[in-house]
Design a protein around this motif. Structure first.
Motif, PDB file in Angstrom:
ATOM      1  N   PRO A  55     -58.844  -0.412  70.724  1.00  0.00           N
ATOM      2  CA  PRO A  55     -58.067   0.767  71.334  1.00  0.00           C
ATOM      3  C   PRO A  55     -58.530   1.956  70.827  1.00  0.00           C
ATOM      4  CG  PRO A  55     -56.614  -1.198  70.656  1.00  0.00           C
ATOM      5  CD  PRO A  55     -57.933  -1.419  69.963  1.00  0.00           C
ATOM      6  N   SER A  56     -58.671   3.085  71.497  1.00  0.00           N
ATOM      7  CA  SER A  56     -59.061   4.561  71.337  1.00  0.00           C
ATOM      8  C   SER A  56     -58.030   5.050  70.320  1.00  0.00           C
ATOM      9  CB  SER A  56     -59.420   5.220  72.541  1.00  0.00           C
ATOM     10  OG  SER A  56     -57.946   5.427  73.284  1.00  0.00           O
ATOM     11  N   ILE A  57     -56.891   4.790  70.173  1.00  0.00           N
ATOM     12  CA  ILE A  57     -56.051   5.261  69.141  1.00  0.00           C
ATOM     13  C   ILE A  57     -56.405   4.872  67.763  1.00  0.00           C
ATOM     14  CG2 ILE A  57     -54.069   3.427  69.365  1.00  0.00           C
ATOM     15  CD1 ILE A  57     -52.122   5.618  69.197  1.00  0.00           C
ATOM     16  N   LEU A  58     -57.004   3.477  67.522  1.00  0.00           N
ATOM     17  CA  LEU A  58     -57.357   3.173  66.491  1.00  0.00           C
ATOM     18  C   LEU A  58     -58.384   3.958  65.709  1.00  0.00           C
ATOM     19  CD1 LEU A  58     -56.920  -0.644  66.565  1.00  0.00           C
ATOM     20  CD2 LEU A  58     -55.296   1.016  65.739  1.00  0.00           C
ATOM     21  N   ILE A  59     -59.453   4.128  67.018  1.00  0.00           N
ATOM     22  CA  ILE A  59     -60.509   5.093  66.476  1.00  0.00           C
ATOM     23  C   ILE A  59     -60.200   6.484  66.091  1.00  0.00           C
ATOM     24  CG2 ILE A  59     -62.688   6.165  67.248  1.00  0.00           C
ATOM     25  CD1 ILE A  59     -62.930   3.746  69.358  1.00  0.00           C
ATOM     26  N   GLY A  60     -58.963   7.085  66.716  1.00  0.00           N
ATOM     27  CA  GLY A  60     -58.430   8.211  66.453  1.00  0.00           C
ATOM     28  C   GLY A  60     -57.862   8.391  65.031  1.00  0.00           C
ATOM     29  N   LEU A  61     -57.239   7.309  64.396  1.00  0.00           N
ATOM     30  CA  LEU A  61     -56.877   7.113  63.158  1.00  0.00           C
ATOM     31  C   LEU A  61     -57.703   6.765  62.230  1.00  0.00           C
ATOM     32  CD1 LEU A  61     -53.695   4.721  63.965  1.00  0.00           C
ATOM     33  CD2 LEU A  61     -53.507   7.184  63.282  1.00  0.00           C
ATOM     34  N   PHE A  62     -58.716   6.229  62.669  1.00  0.00           N
ATOM     35  CA  PHE A  62     -59.770   6.120  61.535  1.00  0.00           C
ATOM     36  C   PHE A  62     -60.545   7.468  61.208  1.00  0.00           C
ATOM     37  CE2 PHE A  62     -64.460   5.786  61.116  1.00  0.00           C
ATOM     38  CZ  PHE A  62     -64.673   4.912  59.785  1.00  0.00           C
ATOM     39  N   VAL A  63     -60.847   8.254  62.364  1.00  0.00           N
ATOM     40  CA  VAL A  63     -61.417   9.549  62.072  1.00  0.00           C
ATOM     41  C   VAL A  63     -60.361  10.402  61.247  1.00  0.00           C
ATOM     42  CG1 VAL A  63     -62.652  11.360  63.526  1.00  0.00           C
ATOM     43  CG2 VAL A  63     -62.871   9.184  64.016  1.00  0.00           C
ATOM     44  N   TYR A  64     -58.980  10.242  61.764  1.00  0.00           N
ATOM     45  CA  TYR A  64     -58.232  11.225  61.024  1.00  0.00           C
ATOM     46  C   TYR A  64     -58.163  10.860  59.559  1.00  0.00           C
ATOM     47  CZ  TYR A  64     -53.532  12.719  59.484  1.00  0.00           C
ATOM     48  OH  TYR A  64     -52.628  13.449  58.659  1.00  0.00           O
ATOM     49  N   THR A  65     -58.284   9.740  59.192  1.00  0.00           N
ATOM     50  CA  THR A  65     -58.464   9.244  57.824  1.00  0.00           C
ATOM     51  C   THR A  65     -59.693   9.749  56.914  1.00  0.00           C
ATOM     52  OG1 THR A  65     -57.033   7.480  58.062  1.00  0.00           O
ATOM     53  CG2 THR A  65     -58.101   7.480  56.124  1.00  0.00           C
ATOM     54  N   VAL A  66     -60.815   9.623  57.866  1.00  0.00           N
ATOM     55  CA  VAL A  66     -61.970   9.828  57.178  1.00  0.00           C
ATOM     56  C   VAL A  66     -62.342  11.469  57.299  1.00  0.00           C
ATOM     57  CG1 VAL A  66     -64.444   9.493  57.479  1.00  0.00           C
ATOM     58  CG2 VAL A  66     -63.239   7.565  57.707  1.00  0.00           C
ATOM     59  N   MET A  67     -62.040  12.092  58.366  1.00  0.00           N
ATOM     60  CA  MET A  67     -62.500  13.545  58.527  1.00  0.00           C
ATOM     61  C   MET A  67     -61.258  14.514  58.531  1.00  0.00           C
ATOM     62  SD  MET A  67     -65.503  13.140  61.390  1.00  0.00           S
ATOM     63  CE  MET A  67     -65.734  15.100  61.218  1.00  0.00           C
ATOM     64  N   VAL A  68     -60.253  14.521  59.163  1.00  0.00           N
ATOM     65  CA  VAL A  68     -59.127  15.222  59.274  1.00  0.00           C
ATOM     66  C   VAL A  68     -58.424  15.662  57.745  1.00  0.00           C
ATOM     67  CG1 VAL A  68     -57.037  16.037  60.152  1.00  0.00           C
ATOM     68  CG2 VAL A  68     -58.702  15.029  61.613  1.00  0.00           C
ATOM     69  N   ARG A  69     -58.312  14.356  57.221  1.00  0.00           N
ATOM     70  CA  ARG A  69     -57.481  14.581  56.016  1.00  0.00           C
ATOM     71  C   ARG A  69     -58.648  15.197  54.874  1.00  0.00           C
ATOM     72  NH1 ARG A  69     -54.174   9.300  54.358  1.00  0.00           N
ATOM     73  NH2 ARG A  69     -53.717  10.465  52.578  1.00  0.00           N
ATOM     74  N   THR A  70     -59.878  14.745  54.941  1.00  0.00           N
ATOM     75  CA  THR A  70     -61.100  15.318  53.870  1.00  0.00           C
ATOM     76  C   THR A  70     -61.265  16.572  54.216  1.00  0.00           C
ATOM     77  OG1 THR A  70     -61.876  13.286  54.014  1.00  0.00           O
ATOM     78  CG2 THR A  70     -63.384  14.726  53.414  1.00  0.00           C
ATOM     79  N   MET A  71     -61.214  17.112  55.443  1.00  0.00           N
ATOM     80  CA  MET A  71     -61.762  18.452  55.787  1.00  0.00           C
ATOM     81  C   MET A  71     -60.608  19.653  55.894  1.00  0.00           C
ATOM     82  SD  MET A  71     -64.087  17.860  59.196  1.00  0.00           S
ATOM     83  CE  MET A  71     -64.552  19.339  59.245  1.00  0.00           C
ATOM     84  N   GLY A  72     -59.153  18.567  55.669  1.00  0.00           N
ATOM     85  CA  GLY A  72     -58.086  19.701  55.400  1.00  0.00           C
ATOM     86  C   GLY A  72     -57.242  20.103  56.572  1.00  0.00           C
ATOM     87  N   GLY A  73     -57.568  19.565  58.059  1.00  0.00           N
ATOM     88  CA  GLY A  73     -57.065  20.073  59.095  1.00  0.00           C
ATOM     89  C   GLY A  73     -57.918  19.402  60.324  1.00  0.00           C
ATOM     90  N   TYR A  74     -57.115  19.823  61.525  1.00  0.00           N
ATOM     91  CA  TYR A  74     -57.764  19.227  62.592  1.00  0.00           C
ATOM     92  C   TYR A  74     -58.983  20.156  62.990  1.00  0.00           C
ATOM     93  CZ  TYR A  74     -53.100  17.039  63.290  1.00  0.00           C
ATOM     94  OH  TYR A  74     -52.164  16.214  63.068  1.00  0.00           O
ATOM     95  N   SER A  75     -59.905  19.665  63.823  1.00  0.00           N
ATOM     96  CA  SER A  75     -61.119  20.269  64.119  1.00  0.00           C
ATOM     97  C   SER A  75     -61.701  19.659  65.331  1.00  0.00           C
ATOM     98  CB  SER A  75     -61.955  20.147  63.126  1.00  0.00           C
ATOM     99  OG  SER A  75     -62.668  18.962  62.729  1.00  0.00           O
ATOM    100  N   GLY A  76     -62.612  20.774  66.020  1.00  0.00           N
ATOM    101  CA  GLY A  76     -63.212  19.923  67.065  1.00  0.00           C
ATOM    102  C   GLY A  76     -64.351  18.925  66.693  1.00  0.00           C
ATOM    103  N   TRP A  77     -64.876  19.209  65.520  1.00  0.00           N
ATOM    104  CA  TRP A  77     -65.965  18.193  64.874  1.00  0.00           C
ATOM    105  C   TRP A  77     -65.352  16.642  64.838  1.00  0.00           C
ATOM    106  CZ3 TRP A  77     -70.132  20.449  65.357  1.00  0.00           C
ATOM    107  CH2 TRP A  77     -70.469  21.646  65.104  1.00  0.00           C
ATOM    108  N   ALA A  78     -64.062  16.836  64.176  1.00  0.00           N
ATOM    109  CA  ALA A  78     -63.595  15.393  64.247  1.00  0.00           C
ATOM    110  C   ALA A  78     -63.257  14.796  65.645  1.00  0.00           C
ATOM    111  CB  ALA A  78     -62.211  15.494  63.599  1.00  0.00           C
ATOM    112  N   GLY A  79     -62.921  15.611  66.648  1.00  0.00           N
ATOM    113  CA  GLY A  79     -62.739  15.106  68.084  1.00  0.00           C
ATOM    114  C   GLY A  79     -63.972  14.669  68.446  1.00  0.00           C
ATOM    115  N   GLY A  80     -65.088  15.150  68.460  1.00  0.00           N
ATOM    116  CA  GLY A  80     -66.451  14.810  68.766  1.00  0.00           C
ATOM    117  C   GLY A  80     -66.893  13.575  68.219  1.00  0.00           C
ATOM    118  N   VAL A  81     -66.573  13.599  67.134  1.00  0.00           N
ATOM    119  CA  VAL A  81     -67.069  12.427  66.431  1.00  0.00           C
ATOM    120  C   VAL A  81     -66.125  11.016  66.965  1.00  0.00           C
ATOM    121  CG1 VAL A  81     -66.858  11.044  64.199  1.00  0.00           C
ATOM    122  CG2 VAL A  81     -67.727  13.541  64.153  1.00  0.00           C
TER     123      VAL A  81
END
Length: 312
Positions: A147-173
């Protein structure tokens, strides 16, 4: 008595009738019953398949007609020149959402293409039946059905929380992770269709395996590989769930570094369709129609490109 009648074999008449015996007539009747049952079952299955096809076409057609009717009402020059309006305001467009979707989709396909093509090449040319290749295929199949929502949660944990906010880079990954297994599978399948004689001809000329792959295998399968890339592009163009956790949304133009919320069509459609504002819902219909046209166009181009490659 006639000689032909006298010389006829026992149990068979002179006119070539069926052998006499207790099982002849029942066997003929049983075979007739089986054939009649098969014909009835075949006709029934045809009717059921036809009814199911008509019902599916009616449902899909009604959705498409409603999308076209409602979406065309929102089409105007402002749709492509103005940013999304704020709550309670009138007018507005989806220019920022269109640009944000294009940028994140471009990031996703640029990241996924080399990884997918190289991985598919390894599976088709080098790995073949190795244990590592089997493991990669297994993981690729999992990603294809994840499910694509699981991929979104994975990227949220790895990138969004690490970078401190939402970003287009995280969406692209996130979009790249979704597109990669599609390209891997398509590349491997297309390279496996290349005849081994072409590779052997290249090797007979003294070319190393890398040259044979680039000059022979890739060239012979380029139409299928490009088709897989276009299908992956169509696959990620309308993804909403992963962008909710990575890029979120924004009602204005985003910054050049792509940090912060990034406006995009899928999330905009999701949020505007649930809003109580009439102009927001109209923009959601227009955005949905725009994505549908884009995906339809990519699918048509992919099919034309693939058919052109087969004809060559």
């Amino acid at each position: 008595m006639d000689a032909r009648t006298t010389l006829a074999p026992a149990g068979r008449s002179s006119a070539g009738e069926a052998p006499a015996g207790h099982g002849a007539a029942p066997a003929v009747q049983a075979w007739g019953r089986v054939r009649a049952g098969r014909r009835t079952a075949d006709r029934l299955l045809v009717v059921l398949c036809t009814v199911a096809t008509v019902l599916g076409a009616i449902v899909l057609g009604s959705i498409l007609v409603m999308l076209i009717v409602e979406g065309l009402r929102g089409f105007s020059p402002a749709l492509f020149t103005e940013v999304t309006p704020g709550p309670g305001s009138q007018g507005g467009g989806i220019a920022n959402a269109i640009l944000g979707s294009l940028i994140m989709t471009l990031i996703g396909i640029v990241v996924a293409t080399p990884i997918g093509v190289l991985a598919g090449t390894y599976l088709a040319e080098y790995g073949r039946t190795s244990k590592l290749a089997d493991l990669i295929r297994f993981l690729n199949d999992i990603l294809l059905s994840a499910p694509s929502i699981l991929i979104g949660l994975f990227v949220y944990t790895v990138m969004v929380r690490t970078m401190g906010g939402y970003s287009g880079w995280a969406g692209g990954v996130a979009l790249a992770i979704i597109a990669t297994p599609v390209i891997v599978r398509t590349t491997e399948d297309m390279l496996r269709l290349v005849p081994s004689s072409l590779r052997e001809a290249g090797a007979a000329l003294g070319a190393p395996a890398s040259i044979v792959i680039r000059a022979v295998s890739w060239k012979a399968a380029q139409a299928g590989i490009v088709t897989g890339i276009l299908l992956a592009l169509a696959r990620i163009a309308g993804e909403t769930a992963p962008l909710l956790f990575t890029a979120l949304n924004n009602n204005s133009w985003f910054s050049a570094n792509l940090m912060g919320g990034i406006a995009n069509l899928p999330v905009m459609i999701y949020q505007f369709a649930l809003s109580p504002y009439e102009n927001w819902r109209q923009l959601a219909w227009a955005g949905a129609l725009l994505i549908t046209i884009t995906i339809l166009g990519l699918s048509i181009v992919a099919r034309v490109f693939l058919q052109g490659g087969k004809s060559r």
